[in-house]
Design a protein around this motif. Structure first.
Motif, mmCIF file in Angstrom:
data_model
loop_
_atom_site.group_PDB
_atom_site.id
_atom_site.type_symbol
_atom_site.label_atom_id
_atom_site.label_comp_id
_atom_site.label_asym_id
_atom_site.label_seq_id
_atom_site.Cartn_x
_atom_site.Cartn_y
_atom_site.Cartn_z
ATOM 1 N N UNK A 26 38.508 66.848 136.552
ATOM 2 C CA UNK A 26 38.089 68.223 136.263
ATOM 3 C C UNK A 26 37.973 69.036 137.543
ATOM 4 N N UNK A 27 37.473 68.357 138.620
ATOM 5 C CA UNK A 27 37.335 69.031 139.915
ATOM 6 C C UNK A 27 38.706 69.417 140.475
ATOM 7 N N UNK A 28 39.705 68.511 140.336
ATOM 8 C CA UNK A 28 41.063 68.773 140.828
ATOM 9 C C UNK A 28 41.669 69.957 140.076
ATOM 10 N N UNK A 29 41.506 69.967 138.776
ATOM 11 C CA UNK A 29 42.078 71.048 137.976
ATOM 12 C C UNK A 29 41.442 72.394 138.327
ATOM 13 N N UNK A 30 40.117 72.338 138.586
ATOM 14 C CA UNK A 30 39.412 73.590 138.858
ATOM 15 C C UNK A 30 39.824 74.200 140.205
ATOM 16 N N UNK A 31 40.077 73.309 141.220
ATOM 17 C CA UNK A 31 40.387 73.803 142.567
ATOM 18 C C UNK A 31 41.833 73.533 142.965
ATOM 19 N N UNK A 32 42.736 73.350 141.974
ATOM 20 C CA UNK A 32 44.102 72.988 142.300
ATOM 21 C C UNK A 32 44.827 74.042 143.119
ATOM 22 N N UNK B 113 43.563 73.723 146.755
ATOM 23 C CA UNK B 113 44.043 72.495 147.377
ATOM 24 C C UNK B 113 45.525 72.574 147.726
ATOM 25 N N UNK B 114 46.323 73.172 146.820
ATOM 26 C CA UNK B 114 47.745 73.340 147.103
ATOM 27 C C UNK B 114 47.952 74.272 148.286
ATOM 28 N N UNK B 115 47.116 75.332 148.373
ATOM 29 C CA UNK B 115 47.207 76.285 149.484
ATOM 30 C C UNK B 115 46.899 75.604 150.822
ATOM 31 N N UNK B 116 45.850 74.792 150.862
ATOM 32 C CA UNK B 116 45.470 74.080 152.092
ATOM 33 C C UNK B 116 46.563 73.117 152.504
ATOM 34 N N UNK B 117 47.170 72.402 151.520
ATOM 35 C CA UNK B 117 48.230 71.462 151.825
ATOM 36 C C UNK B 117 49.446 72.162 152.418
#
Length: 278
Positions: free
Chosen positions: A6-12, A15-19
């Motif tokens: 749920x945390x991954x989906x919420x901040x996906x 996270x993609x931007x940082x990567x």
């Protein structure tokens, strides 16, 4: 696990931007010369400071051991010098155990407290009676004489510095063997006076002054200083001699205490002579 997904989906998006930012920055530093060099310089600077700090810390902890090793080497060298031996056959100078007996031993020590700006100055060393030190022994450094043992305890000793009045150390001019006594006027820790030298003798600037020996405290020939200036004492047939000490008492650290192995023999003989005169 459900909470993590749920945390991954919420901040996906974040996270993609940082990567992507990390990948872009890596490619930029790798292929563009200036930022790459800046990065490497900064990294080297930080790494260098870390190594420097580590090296300083290591040197600090190793300093005490290094000083001990250096003092041991110096003692080995001093034990080979002619002034550490007494001639046994016709005054020969050759160092040979069959011709000489060792007269002096040297006990290494470190100065742990000192003064140099008083009228009478003393310093404390980290060696005492347990190391064989007793009152009246001479003390010198790698550069020259520094004083005489004044008081001792089991593990410490207090030395009366050359920067005191009426120390009465016999000294002499190395070139002419003319002797006098060391005095200090209480003014300058770098300068002492040599008294008792007749003005019949010619003096030269920077002539060397060394210990006279013979009293059983200092061997003959240990450096004391060099003549800086001299003038005739008005109304007296003597020189007023000022010299620069060989040792800088303001930064004194490592010293050696002199143990005269033949002291008892000499004192017994001198006391016997005094008794015969009574």
């Amino acid at each position: 696990m459900r909470n993590f997904i749920a945390f991954i989906k919420h901040f996906q998006v974040v996270l993609i931007f940082v990567l992507l930012q990390g990948i872009a920055l890596s490619l930029y530093v790798s292929f563009v010369q200036f930022p790459r060099s800046q990065y490497l310089t900064t990294a080297s600077f930080i790494q260098g400071n870390i190594f420097s700090a580590r090296n300083s810390l290591t040197k600090h902890f190793a300093l005490s051991e290094n000083n001990v090793q250096l003092q041991k080497k110096n003692i080995e060298l001093m034990n080979k010098q002619p002034f550490s031996f007494i001639p046994q056959e016709n005054g020969l100078v050759k160092i040979n155990d069959t011709l000489h007996r060792e007269q002096y031993e040297y006990i290494p020590a470190v100065v742990i407290n000192s003064t140099h700006d008083k009228r009478d100055n003393y310093f404390t060393i980290n060696a005492g009676t347990s190391q064989g030190i007793k009152r009246g022994m001479g003390v010198f450094s790698n550069n020259g004489i520094v004083g005489i043992i004044h008081n001792t305890s089991t593990n410490f000793s207090v030395i009366k510095s050359c920067l005191t009045k009426k120390l009465n150390i016999a000294i002499m001019l190395k070139e002419s063997n003319e002797f006098g006594f060391l005095e200090w006027d209480g003014r300058d820790a770098r300068r002492g006076s040599m008294t008792g030298v007749s003005n019949d003798f010619d003096l030269k600037i920077w002539s060397r002054i060394v210990t006279k020996g013979g009293g059983g405290i200092f061997p003959r020939g240990i450096p004391v200083g060099k003549i800086e200036k001299f003038e005739v004492i008005e109304g007296e047939p003597l020189w007023d001699i000022t010299f620069l000490f060989s040792e800088d008492f303001r930064s004194l650290q490592n010293v050696y205490v002199i143990k005269n192995l033949l002291e008892k023999e000499q004192l017994d003989l001198e006391n016997q002579a005094n008794e015969n005169q009574k």
